[in-house]
Design an enzyme around this catalytic site. Structure first.
Site, mmCIF file in Angstrom:
data_model
loop_
_atom_site.group_PDB
_atom_site.id
_atom_site.type_symbol
_atom_site.label_atom_id
_atom_site.label_comp_id
_atom_site.label_asym_id
_atom_site.label_seq_id
_atom_site.Cartn_x
_atom_site.Cartn_y
_atom_site.Cartn_z
ATOM 1 N N GLU A 172 -0.906 -9.528 3.460
ATOM 2 C CA GLU A 172 -0.710 -8.157 3.484
ATOM 3 C C GLU A 172 -1.444 -7.255 4.182
ATOM 4 O O GLU A 172 -1.041 -6.299 4.821
ATOM 5 C CB GLU A 172 -0.543 -7.435 1.938
ATOM 6 N N TYR B 247 3.997 21.873 4.825
ATOM 7 C CA TYR B 247 4.368 20.419 4.807
ATOM 8 C C TYR B 247 4.210 19.575 6.070
ATOM 9 O O TYR B 247 4.116 18.180 5.545
ATOM 10 C CB TYR B 247 5.851 20.418 4.187
ATOM 11 N N ILE C 106 -1.490 -0.123 -4.926
ATOM 12 C CA ILE C 106 -0.614 1.053 -4.265
ATOM 13 C C ILE C 106 -1.176 2.127 -5.471
ATOM 14 O O ILE C 106 -0.977 3.452 -5.017
ATOM 15 C CB ILE C 106 0.899 1.065 -4.296
ATOM 16 N N LYS D 155 6.575 0.312 -2.284
ATOM 17 C CA LYS D 155 6.363 -0.822 -1.577
ATOM 18 C C LYS D 155 7.591 -1.712 -1.544
ATOM 19 O O LYS D 155 7.690 -2.942 -2.356
ATOM 20 C CB LYS D 155 5.145 -1.624 -2.091
#
Length: 119
Positions: free
Chosen positions: A22, A54, A73, A99
């Site tokens: 990963e 933003y 995460i 994910k």
């Protein structure tokens, strides 16, 4: 606080996960952010400085997701939330990191972690 700014579906390539492949190969992550703050002055003055930009929010999140690799995460979401909350005008932030290509040997649509930080 009822006012909020929401950014959804920010797609960023990152190298997060507990497995070596990963971190080596990486994958796409998707981030959603909702920030709560008083937008009264922004609405009255029509001035960008009175709100949360933003575009800058997206760049901040993308820099974290695309930067230093984390195993979890949860750590990515927490780092984004912590950085966003540095803006004292915010009363809360909620960050979801998706994910969708998590290494799960079953059919699924998404895996996501959501963290919320508030004052």
């Amino acid at each position: 606080m009822a006012d909020r700014i929401t950014l959804t579906g920010l797609r960023v390539f990152g190298r997060h996960g507990v497995f070596e492949h990963e971190k080596r190969d990486g994958q796409e992550f998707v981030v959603d952010i909702t920030a709560w703050l008083d937008l009264t002055k922004a609405a009255e003055t029509d001035e960008l400085k009175q709100t949360l930009h933003y575009g800058e929010l997206a760049e901040l999140a993308a820099g974290i997701v695309g930067g230093e690799p984390y195993d979890l995460i949860e750590s990515v979401a927490g780092k984004i939330a912590g950085e966003v909350m540095r803006d004292e005008r915010l009363s809360a932030v909620e960050v979801t990191v998706h994910k969708p290509s998590a290494p799960i040997p079953l059919t699924f649509d998404d895996v996501a972690v959501t963290v919320r930080r508030e004052r």
